[in-house]
Design an enzyme around this catalytic site. Structure first.
Site, PDB file in Angstrom:
ATOM      1  N   GLU A  88     -48.314 -23.195  16.039  1.00 39.33           N
ATOM      2  CA  GLU A  88     -46.843 -22.625  16.509  1.00 39.33           C
ATOM      3  C   GLU A  88     -46.615 -21.643  15.413  1.00 39.33           C
ATOM      4  O   GLU A  88     -47.390 -21.239  14.151  1.00 39.33           O
ATOM      5  CB  GLU A  88     -45.950 -23.890  16.314  1.00 39.33           C
ATOM      6  CG  GLU A  88     -45.823 -24.578  14.857  1.00 39.33           C
ATOM      7  CD  GLU A  88     -45.042 -25.749  14.856  1.00 39.33           C
ATOM      8  OE1 GLU A  88     -44.759 -26.353  16.096  1.00 39.33           O
ATOM      9  OE2 GLU A  88     -44.465 -26.315  13.894  1.00 39.33           O
ATOM     10  N   HIS A  99     -42.679 -19.932  13.381  1.00 38.24           N
ATOM     11  CA  HIS A  99     -41.049 -20.000  13.212  1.00 38.24           C
ATOM     12  C   HIS A  99     -40.532 -18.652  12.768  1.00 38.24           C
ATOM     13  O   HIS A  99     -41.381 -18.081  11.976  1.00 38.24           O
ATOM     14  CB  HIS A  99     -40.884 -21.175  12.221  1.00 38.24           C
ATOM     15  CG  HIS A  99     -41.568 -22.401  12.594  1.00 38.24           C
ATOM     16  ND1 HIS A  99     -41.146 -23.293  13.305  1.00 38.24           N
ATOM     17  CD2 HIS A  99     -42.863 -22.857  12.167  1.00 38.24           C
ATOM     18  CE1 HIS A  99     -41.962 -24.499  13.298  1.00 38.24           C
ATOM     19  NE2 HIS A  99     -42.874 -23.874  12.454  1.00 38.24           N
ATOM     20  N   HIS A 112     -42.461 -21.885   5.038  1.00 37.99           N
ATOM     21  CA  HIS A 112     -42.608 -23.149   4.861  1.00 37.99           C
ATOM     22  C   HIS A 112     -43.434 -22.936   3.419  1.00 37.99           C
ATOM     23  O   HIS A 112     -44.176 -22.065   3.142  1.00 37.99           O
ATOM     24  CB  HIS A 112     -44.004 -23.858   5.877  1.00 37.99           C
ATOM     25  CG  HIS A 112     -43.313 -24.062   7.054  1.00 37.99           C
ATOM     26  ND1 HIS A 112     -42.877 -23.303   7.989  1.00 37.99           N
ATOM     27  CD2 HIS A 112     -43.423 -25.186   7.811  1.00 37.99           C
ATOM     28  CE1 HIS A 112     -42.679 -23.684   9.109  1.00 37.99           C
ATOM     29  NE2 HIS A 112     -43.168 -24.793   9.363  1.00 37.99           N
ATOM     30  N   HIS A 146     -49.825 -20.949  12.645  1.00 38.02           N
ATOM     31  CA  HIS A 146     -50.106 -21.837  11.746  1.00 38.02           C
ATOM     32  C   HIS A 146     -50.832 -23.223  12.352  1.00 38.02           C
ATOM     33  O   HIS A 146     -50.126 -23.613  13.580  1.00 38.02           O
ATOM     34  CB  HIS A 146     -49.344 -22.348  10.625  1.00 38.02           C
ATOM     35  CG  HIS A 146     -48.156 -22.648  10.787  1.00 38.02           C
ATOM     36  ND1 HIS A 146     -47.132 -21.737  11.232  1.00 38.02           N
ATOM     37  CD2 HIS A 146     -47.509 -23.836  10.916  1.00 38.02           C
ATOM     38  CE1 HIS A 146     -45.926 -22.486  11.517  1.00 38.02           C
ATOM     39  NE2 HIS A 146     -46.457 -23.661  11.169  1.00 38.02           N
ATOM     40  N   CYS A 166     -44.229 -30.778   2.851  1.00 37.36           N
ATOM     41  CA  CYS A 166     -43.729 -29.586   3.309  1.00 37.36           C
ATOM     42  C   CYS A 166     -42.457 -29.356   3.226  1.00 37.36           C
ATOM     43  O   CYS A 166     -41.503 -30.183   3.532  1.00 37.36           O
ATOM     44  CB  CYS A 166     -44.022 -29.539   4.956  1.00 37.36           C
ATOM     45  SG  CYS A 166     -43.411 -28.058   5.808  1.00 37.36           S
TER      46      CYS A 166
END
Length: 145
Positions: A59, A61, A65, A99, A113
């Protein structure tokens, strides 16, 4: 507030949760949430653990992160590169970067995370995006979808 580590990668009063509520693009992974954010630190701190031969979702975003490998070793896809990852490695995942994490070494892969509390939902690859990723033979062999 203190969250006591109980040993064996378990913490007092921190439930083991499903990795995601829905979906099938992942295998053998759980999550724990240590913090939902504080007024002056609007970040969520989570611990993910992938069992041997498991993987997270492929995925990307809009948000970034920060990941710290906390247990074991495995591999991580970041963009179009695959990296071996080991305990204490620190990984920055920029926004809109594909990732995926995999426990490829016959051991658990656990990682902390840190993300912003206010963030977007994951974006899964379209067929066209998958085809682009798969143009790299190493990435094609690595990804699970």
């Amino acid at each position: 507030m203190l969250i006591k580590h109980l040993g064996n990668f378990d913490w007092e009063n921190i439930p083991i949760l499903n990795y995601k509520e829905n979906g099938t693009h992942f295998k053998n992974i759980t999550r724990r949430v240590f913090s939902e954010g504080l007024s002056d630190i609007p970040c969520q701190l989570r611990y993910f653990e992938i069992a041997p031969n498991g993987h997270s979702t492929l995925e990307n975003h809009n948000h970034s992160h920060l990941v710290i490998i906390f247990r074991g070793e495995g591999e991580a896809l970041l963009g179009d590169q695959i990296y071996p990852v080991h305990e204490k490695d620190v990984i920055t995942i920029p926004s809109k970067t594909w990732h995926q994490f995999r426990a490829t070494q016959g051991t658990f892969l656990g990682f902390l995370c840190l993300v912003n509390v206010d963030r977007d939902r994951p974006h899964l690859p379209s067929e066209d995006e998958l085809n682009i990723l798969r143009q790299n033979p190493e990435v094609a062999a690595f990804i699970r979808y």
